[in-house]
Design an enzyme around this catalytic site. Structure first.
Site, short mmCIF file in Angstrom:
data_model
loop_
_atom_site.label_atom_id
_atom_site.label_comp_id
_atom_site.label_asym_id
_atom_site.label_seq_id
_atom_site.Cartn_x
_atom_site.Cartn_y
_atom_site.Cartn_z
CD1 TRP A 27 -2.38 1.91 0.39
CD2 TRP A 27 -2.35 1.78 2.78
NE1 TRP A 27 -3.07 2.97 0.98
CE2 TRP A 27 -3.16 2.78 2.57
CE3 TRP A 27 -2.15 1.32 4.04
CZ2 TRP A 27 -3.48 3.45 3.40
CZ3 TRP A 27 -2.48 1.82 5.12
CH2 TRP A 27 -3.52 3.14 4.72
CE1 TYR A 58 -4.11 -0.99 -1.35
CE2 TYR A 58 -2.21 -2.53 -1.50
CZ TYR A 58 -3.41 -2.28 -0.79
OH TYR A 58 -4.16 -3.01 0.33
NE ARG A 132 -12.69 -0.99 1.49
CZ ARG A 132 -12.46 -1.37 2.92
NH1 ARG A 132 -13.60 -1.96 3.35
NH2 ARG A 132 -11.66 -0.94 3.74
N1 LIG Z 1 -7.42 -5.02 2.18
C1 LIG Z 1 -7.60 -3.68 2.62
O1 LIG Z 1 -8.26 -2.97 2.56
C2 LIG Z 1 -6.08 -3.16 3.16
C3 LIG Z 1 -6.07 -2.19 3.82
C4 LIG Z 1 -4.71 -1.32 4.35
C5 LIG Z 1 -3.60 -1.99 4.17
N2 LIG Z 1 -3.86 -3.29 3.78
C6 LIG Z 1 -2.55 -4.29 3.49
O2 LIG Z 1 -1.91 -4.36 4.77
C7 LIG Z 1 -0.65 -3.74 4.41
C8 LIG Z 1 -0.16 -3.27 5.78
O3 LIG Z 1 -0.85 -1.99 5.94
P1 LIG Z 1 -0.09 -0.86 6.78
O4 LIG Z 1 1.06 -0.14 6.16
O5 LIG Z 1 -1.16 0.01 7.42
O6 LIG Z 1 0.46 -1.78 7.92
P2 LIG Z 1 1.34 -1.69 9.52
O7 LIG Z 1 2.29 -2.49 9.39
O8 LIG Z 1 0.17 -1.56 10.53
O9 LIG Z 1 1.77 -0.31 9.31
C9 LIG Z 1 2.92 0.12 8.45
C10 LIG Z 1 3.24 1.70 9.01
O10 LIG Z 1 3.85 1.48 10.32
C11 LIG Z 1 5.18 2.45 10.08
N3 LIG Z 1 5.93 2.16 11.10
C12 LIG Z 1 6.63 2.78 12.30
N4 LIG Z 1 7.43 2.10 13.14
C13 LIG Z 1 7.29 1.02 12.30
C14 LIG Z 1 8.25 -0.21 12.88
N5 LIG Z 1 8.94 -0.17 13.91
N6 LIG Z 1 7.95 -1.31 12.17
C15 LIG Z 1 7.16 -1.44 11.21
N7 LIG Z 1 6.39 -0.30 10.64
C16 LIG Z 1 6.44 0.67 11.56
C17 LIG Z 1 5.74 2.25 8.68
O11 LIG Z 1 6.62 3.13 8.46
P3 LIG Z 1 8.13 2.78 7.76
O12 LIG Z 1 7.69 2.31 6.37
O13 LIG Z 1 8.63 4.14 7.95
O14 LIG Z 1 8.68 1.62 8.62
C18 LIG Z 1 4.35 2.13 7.91
O15 LIG Z 1 4.17 3.53 7.71
C19 LIG Z 1 -0.83 -3.04 3.15
O16 LIG Z 1 0.57 -2.82 2.69
C20 LIG Z 1 -1.62 -3.71 2.41
O17 LIG Z 1 -1.11 -4.77 1.63
C21 LIG Z 1 -5.02 -3.92 3.06
#
Ligand SMILES: NC(=O)c1ccc[n+]([C@@H]2O[C@H](COP(=O)([O-])OP(=O)(O)OC[C@H]3O[C@@H](n4cnc5c(N)ncnc54)[C@H](OP(=O)(O)O)[C@@H]3O)[C@@H](O)[C@H]2O)c1
Length: 301
Positions: A27, A58, A132
């Site tokens: 994402w 995305y 969705r």
């Molecule tokens: N199906 C759906 O509707 C849907 C919706 C949303 C997401 N998704 C999927 O879920 C995936 C993950 O979502 P998300 O990006 O919201 O996940 P997340 O892993 O909950 O959050 C990632 C965010 O946390 C930050 N972060 C800060 N400190 C961190 C640390 N110590 N370790 C790891 N991350 C840290 C990351 O920044 P940095 O990059 O700076 O580490 C990034 O901005 C998406 O890429 C997508 O594939 C699906």
């Protein structure tokens, strides 16, 4: 007490496709340069995140340049380094169709899948997910489109995302065991799937959950906008396990008996590497219930 954190490999439903417990989410794969995109992907693969989860939409938000941008960038990386294709279980999604907003009618879903194949520059998508539910397409029509795409070799396995348990039941009726995965939001801060029937459906049907935003979009790492008692507990467990709070939070998502895969969203190689510490965390039943209580903000009955 028994460690509930399952660090083993998982089969995606009954698809025959096997992946590790951590996946790489795209994402936020909105890098300005292909070199940075490659660095993030290489880091994910080095850290065992072979399931790579993206979506056609995305790039439309979160710093992207528009619909399809993240798939196009991933496709450019794969075209530059074709040897990576076989190291990846490539997952994408279709069905969000701004400004409609959702369209999984047969023609639209087929066109979306074919456009993803083109942007990703591949012949086959390993896991194709309905992003969705389209409330105005019959689930039988969605299922038959997906099964046809699979029979044509355009996709290997089928998943759903953000479906209610009843919507899961309805499409599963027409997909049968071809339904391999479901992708709900799930983390120590978002416990819905534990109790709304999502994980119960996974247990009943042999469907693998893919937990999106396992760090609650980063809040579980930063500690912002969360119950202080949840942060304090995760910090206590992190000190005991000698890992970061983020690693404990990711470990919690791996502790359910339906064996979820946790989709890590970081694009930072250090954070991606640190996430693998989750696989060494020991959480027993009492630890997991303490996390549930701290997340709920009230004791269990
Ligand atoms: N199906 C759906 O509707 C849907 C919706 C949303 C997401 N998704 C999927 O879920 C995936 C993950 O979502 P998300 O990006 O919201 O996940 P997340 O892993 O909950 O959050 C990632 C965010 O946390 C930050 N972060 C800060 N400190 C961190 C640390 N110590 N370790 C790891 N991350 C840290 C990351 O920044 P940095 O990059 O700076 O580490 C990034 O901005 C998406 O890429 C997508 O594939 C699906």
């Amino acid at each position: 007490m028994e460690n509930l954190v399952d660090a083993g490999t998982r089969e995606l439903g009954r698809s025959g496709i096997t992946v590790g417990p951590l996946a790489f989410g795209c994402w936020r794969f909105t890098h300005d340069h292909i070199r940075d995109a490659r660095t993030a992907l290489d880091s994910a693969l080095e850290n065992g995140m072979h399931l790579v989860d993206t979506a056609d939409v995305y790039g439309l938000d979160w710093g992207g340049t528009g619909f399809g941008a993240c798939e196009t960038l991933l496709g450019a990386v794969l075209s530059d380094a074709p040897e990576l294709r076989d190291q990846i279980v490539l997952a994408t999604k279709g069905g969000i169709h701004p400004p409609v907003p959702y369209d999984s009618s047969p023609d639209a879903l087929r066109r979306a899948c074919e456009a993803s194949l083109h942007r990703l520059a591949v012949d086959t998508i390993d896991l194709y997910q309905v992003h969705r539910p389209d409330l105005f397409t019959h689930p039988e029509a969605v299922a038959s489109t997906l099964l046809a795409l699979r029979d044509e070799g355009k996709i290997r396995a089928i998943g759903i995302s953000n479906h209610t348990p009843a919507q899961h039941d309805a499409i599963r009726e027409f997909l049968g065991d071809a339904l391999a995965t479901t992708q709900p939001q799930y983390s120590a801060a978002e416990l819905g799937p534990l109790r709304d029937g999502t994980f119960d459906r996974c247990a009943r049907d042999g469907v693998t959950p893919l937990a999106w935003s396992p760090l609650a979009k980063g809040r579980l790492a930063s500690g912002e906008d969360l119950r202080p008692e949840l942060i304090a507990l995760l910090d206590e467990l992190a000190a005991r396990e000698e890992v970061t709070r983020a690693a404990v939070a990711i470990a919690f998502t791996l502790a359910h008996p339906t064996r979820p895969v946790s989709i890590i969203g970081s694009q930072n190689p250090e954070h991606l590497h640190a996430a693998t510490a989750a696989l060494r965390v020991h959480l027993d039943r009492a630890d997991c219930y303490r996390i549930v209580v701290a997340s709920d903000g009230e004791p269990l009955p």
